[in-house]
Design an enzyme around this catalytic site. Structure first.
Site, PDB file in Angstrom:
ATOM      1  N   HIS A  66       4.322   6.462   9.352  1.00 17.85           N
ATOM      2  CA  HIS A  66       5.057   5.356   9.983  1.00 17.85           C
ATOM      3  C   HIS A  66       6.510   5.697  10.264  1.00 17.85           C
ATOM      4  O   HIS A  66       7.344   4.806  10.398  1.00 17.85           O
ATOM      5  CB  HIS A  66       4.953   4.090   9.119  1.00 17.85           C
ATOM      6  CG  HIS A  66       3.554   3.594   9.005  1.00 17.85           C
ATOM      7  ND1 HIS A  66       3.140   2.743   8.019  1.00 17.85           N
ATOM      8  CD2 HIS A  66       2.454   3.866   9.750  1.00 17.85           C
ATOM      9  CE1 HIS A  66       1.840   2.490   8.171  1.00 17.85           C
ATOM     10  NE2 HIS A  66       1.402   3.171   9.214  1.00 17.85           N
TER      11      HIS A  66
ATOM     12  N   VAL B 277       8.677   5.114   4.705  1.00 15.64           N
ATOM     13  CA  VAL B 277       9.687   5.743   5.571  1.00 15.64           C
ATOM     14  C   VAL B 277      10.841   6.293   4.740  1.00 15.64           C
ATOM     15  O   VAL B 277      11.769   6.900   5.262  1.00 15.64           O
ATOM     16  CB  VAL B 277      10.191   4.727   6.634  1.00 15.64           C
ATOM     17  CG1 VAL B 277       9.059   4.357   7.585  1.00 15.64           C
ATOM     18  CG2 VAL B 277      10.802   3.480   6.007  1.00 15.64           C
ATOM     19  N   ASP B 278      10.736   6.097   3.390  1.00 18.76           N
ATOM     20  CA  ASP B 278      11.785   6.673   2.531  1.00 18.76           C
ATOM     21  C   ASP B 278      11.529   8.172   2.352  1.00 18.76           C
ATOM     22  O   ASP B 278      10.443   8.677   2.659  1.00 18.76           O
ATOM     23  CB  ASP B 278      11.838   5.924   1.177  1.00 18.76           C
ATOM     24  CG  ASP B 278      10.572   6.089   0.327  1.00 18.76           C
ATOM     25  OD1 ASP B 278       9.981   5.071  -0.057  1.00 18.76           O
ATOM     26  OD2 ASP B 278      10.186   7.244   0.051  1.00 18.76           O
TER      27      ASP B 278
ATOM     28  N   GLN C 279       2.759   6.200   4.031  1.00 20.34           N
ATOM     29  CA  GLN C 279       3.111   5.137   4.967  1.00 20.34           C
ATOM     30  C   GLN C 279       4.595   4.799   4.827  1.00 20.34           C
ATOM     31  O   GLN C 279       5.134   4.029   5.611  1.00 20.34           O
ATOM     32  CB  GLN C 279       2.292   3.882   4.696  1.00 20.34           C
ATOM     33  CG  GLN C 279       0.791   4.073   4.869  1.00 20.34           C
ATOM     34  CD  GLN C 279       0.021   2.882   4.382  1.00 20.34           C
ATOM     35  OE1 GLN C 279      -0.200   1.913   5.116  1.00 20.34           O
ATOM     36  NE2 GLN C 279      -0.394   2.916   3.134  1.00 20.34           N
TER      37      GLN C 279
ATOM     38  N   GLY D 227      -0.318   2.788  -4.484  1.00 22.03           N
ATOM     39  CA  GLY D 227       0.675   1.807  -4.060  1.00 22.03           C
ATOM     40  C   GLY D 227       0.547   1.313  -2.638  1.00 22.03           C
ATOM     41  O   GLY D 227       1.555   1.124  -1.951  1.00 22.03           O
ATOM     42  N   THR D 228      -0.695   1.090  -2.190  1.00 20.32           N
ATOM     43  CA  THR D 228      -0.848   0.514  -0.850  1.00 20.32           C
ATOM     44  C   THR D 228      -1.889  -0.596  -0.891  1.00 20.32           C
ATOM     45  O   THR D 228      -2.899  -0.510  -1.573  1.00 20.32           O
ATOM     46  CB  THR D 228      -1.250   1.569   0.204  1.00 20.32           C
ATOM     47  OG1 THR D 228      -1.503   0.915   1.453  1.00 20.32           O
ATOM     48  CG2 THR D 228      -2.469   2.373  -0.205  1.00 20.32           C
TER      49      THR D 228
ATOM     50  N   TYR E  48      17.716  -2.120   9.526  1.00 20.66           N
ATOM     51  CA  TYR E  48      17.424  -0.731   9.113  1.00 20.66           C
ATOM     52  C   TYR E  48      18.674  -0.041   8.596  1.00 20.66           C
ATOM     53  O   TYR E  48      18.587   0.843   7.742  1.00 20.66           O
ATOM     54  CB  TYR E  48      16.775   0.052  10.263  1.00 20.66           C
ATOM     55  CG  TYR E  48      15.340  -0.368  10.458  1.00 20.66           C
ATOM     56  CD1 TYR E  48      14.991  -1.301  11.435  1.00 20.66           C
ATOM     57  CD2 TYR E  48      14.329   0.100   9.606  1.00 20.66           C
ATOM     58  CE1 TYR E  48      13.677  -1.730  11.575  1.00 20.66           C
ATOM     59  CE2 TYR E  48      13.024  -0.337   9.743  1.00 20.66           C
ATOM     60  CZ  TYR E  48      12.705  -1.251  10.725  1.00 20.66           C
ATOM     61  OH  TYR E  48      11.403  -1.692  10.856  1.00 20.66           O
TER      62      TYR E  48
HETATM   63  N1  APR Z   1       3.095   0.843  -8.569  1.00 20.66           N
HETATM   64  C1  APR Z   1       2.017   0.965  -7.746  1.00 20.66           C
HETATM   65  N2  APR Z   1       1.663   0.036  -6.825  1.00 20.66           N
HETATM   66  C2  APR Z   1       2.448  -1.065  -6.749  1.00 20.66           C
HETATM   67  C3  APR Z   1       3.586  -1.271  -7.571  1.00 20.66           C
HETATM   68  C4  APR Z   1       3.902  -0.250  -8.506  1.00 20.66           C
HETATM   69  N3  APR Z   1       4.960  -0.353  -9.331  1.00 20.66           N
HETATM   70  N4  APR Z   1       4.141  -2.474  -7.232  1.00 20.66           N
HETATM   71  C5  APR Z   1       3.384  -2.990  -6.243  1.00 20.66           C
HETATM   72  N5  APR Z   1       2.359  -2.160  -5.960  1.00 20.66           N
HETATM   73  C6  APR Z   1       1.293  -2.309  -4.968  1.00 20.66           C
HETATM   74  C7  APR Z   1       0.972  -3.736  -4.576  1.00 20.66           C
HETATM   75  O1  APR Z   1       0.029  -4.284  -5.484  1.00 20.66           O
HETATM   76  C8  APR Z   1       0.388  -3.536  -3.188  1.00 20.66           C
HETATM   77  O2  APR Z   1      -1.012  -3.308  -3.252  1.00 20.66           O
HETATM   78  O3  APR Z   1       1.740  -1.685  -3.790  1.00 20.66           O
HETATM   79  C9  APR Z   1       1.064  -2.273  -2.682  1.00 20.66           C
HETATM   80  C10 APR Z   1       2.101  -2.561  -1.610  1.00 20.66           C
HETATM   81  O4  APR Z   1       1.423  -3.043  -0.482  1.00 20.66           O
HETATM   82  P1  APR Z   1       2.277  -3.361   0.827  1.00 20.66           P
HETATM   83  O5  APR Z   1       3.515  -4.120   0.454  1.00 20.66           O
HETATM   84  O6  APR Z   1       1.316  -3.939   1.805  1.00 20.66           O
HETATM   85  O7  APR Z   1       2.770  -1.942   1.324  1.00 20.66           O
HETATM   86  P2  APR Z   1       1.932  -0.888   2.178  1.00 20.66           P
HETATM   87  O8  APR Z   1       0.481  -0.923   1.815  1.00 20.66           O
HETATM   88  O9  APR Z   1       2.643   0.419   2.036  1.00 20.66           O
HETATM   89  O10 APR Z   1       2.134  -1.431   3.686  1.00 20.66           O
HETATM   90  C11 APR Z   1       1.590  -0.631   4.698  1.00 20.66           C
HETATM   91  O11 APR Z   1       2.588  -2.075   6.350  1.00 20.66           O
HETATM   92  O12 APR Z   1       4.489  -3.273   6.744  1.00 20.66           O
HETATM   93  C12 APR Z   1       3.761  -2.156   7.153  1.00 20.66           C
HETATM   94  O13 APR Z   1       4.482  -0.128   8.062  1.00 20.66           O
HETATM   95  C13 APR Z   1       4.571  -0.928   6.924  1.00 20.66           C
HETATM   96  O14 APR Z   1       3.979   1.134   5.873  1.00 20.66           O
HETATM   97  C14 APR Z   1       3.870  -0.267   5.756  1.00 20.66           C
HETATM   98  C15 APR Z   1       2.449  -0.729   5.913  1.00 20.66           C
END
Ligand code: APR
Length: 225
Positions: A103, A87-88, A85, A168-169, A52
């Site tokens: 988170h 943390v930035d 979600q 973006g999730t 971290y």
């Molecule tokens: N613009 C938009 N979306 C994007 C981009 C982009 N430039 N690049 C990637 N993505 C998408 C991916 O396709 C994916 O669906 O962002 C998503 C990222 O998914 P994860 O990596 O699973 O991230 P997230 O959904 O935020 O994870 C949720 O999991 O690890 C734990 O606590 C952590 O908060 C996190 C939680």
């Protein structure tokens, strides 16, 4: 009009911060279970704190991107709440108010033995850095298996939304991924992701693009309604 915005790691990807599941399940080369669980912290506090520390140093080097800025501008004309979600602090640095971190926050630390002892912290923390009660400082981050207290505040926000924008999730981590179920029947939903995990339907519009361009498209679709 009330707009609830749910964001994940993808909205910060174009700022240069890695997502969690785009690099075959490794987060900056580490198994998430090794660096984002209480067990991992108990097993190897030095490794977790250094992980971290690296994330914190990296965050101070990057900037909000067009998507963060576009969402911040939206609050000038609508009642916007951001539930992230991430943390930035890029939403805040882009100018957004009403940002709720489900988170935790990378730029905060908390006592590992006194959960209400939380403070802003932008520097490294090492094993042996103790709070005044003698407990080890830890990142103020919700690790896997830990409670997500901010959900109590997030649910009513989504339940009052006229529009929900999800950016973006991967929608793989609960309870965050379940939030959109609380949207009222009349609400319009928008989902921005280059590799979307949801399909469009009568109330959900999927924009299969990166946040940098996709968020602008959603804002145009919302218009002034
Ligand atoms: N613009 C938009 N979306 C994007 C981009 C982009 N430039 N690049 C990637 N993505 C998408 C991916 O396709 C994916 O669906 O962002 C998503 C990222 O998914 P994860 O990596 O699973 O991230 P997230 O959904 O935020 O994870 C949720 O999991 O690890 C734990 O606590 C952590 O908060 C996190 C939680």
């Amino acid at each position: 009009m009330n707009i609830a915005i749910l964001t994940g790691a993808g909205i910060s990807a174009e700022s240069g911060l890695k997502t969690f599941r785009d690099s075959n399940g490794l987060w900056e080369g580490h198994d998430v279970m090794e660096v984002a669980t209480p067990e991992g912290f108990a097993r190897n506090p030095g490794l977790v704190l250094e992980f971290y520390n690296q994330r914190r140093r990296q965050l101070l080097e990057v900037q909000p991107n067009a998507a963060h800025l576009a969402l911040a501008q939206l609050q000038a004309t609508h009642n916007v709440h951001i539930i992230t979600q991430n943390v930035d602090d890029l939403h805040e640095r882009a100018g957004s108010k009403n940002v709720l971190h489900l988170h935790g926050e990378l730029l905060k630390i908390r006592s590992s033995g006194n959960a209400i002892d939380i403070k802003h912290w932008g520097k490294d923390i090492l094993v042996g850095d103790l709070c005044e009660k003698g407990y080890q400082w830890r990142p103020h981050i919700v690790w896997f298996g830990e409670a997500v207290p901010a959900m109590d505040e997030a649910i009513p926000i989504v339940a009052k939304a006229d529009v929900v924008i999800i950016v973006g999730t991967s929608m793989q981590v609960y309870p965050a991924a379940g939030l959109m179920q609380y949207a009222p029947e009349h609400a319009q939903l928008y989902f921005v992701d280059p590799n979307p995990s949801l399909d469009s339907n009568a109330r959900l519009t999927v924009i299969a693009e990166k946040a940098g361009t996709g968020v602008e498209k959603v804002i145009e679709m919302i218009g002034d309604f």
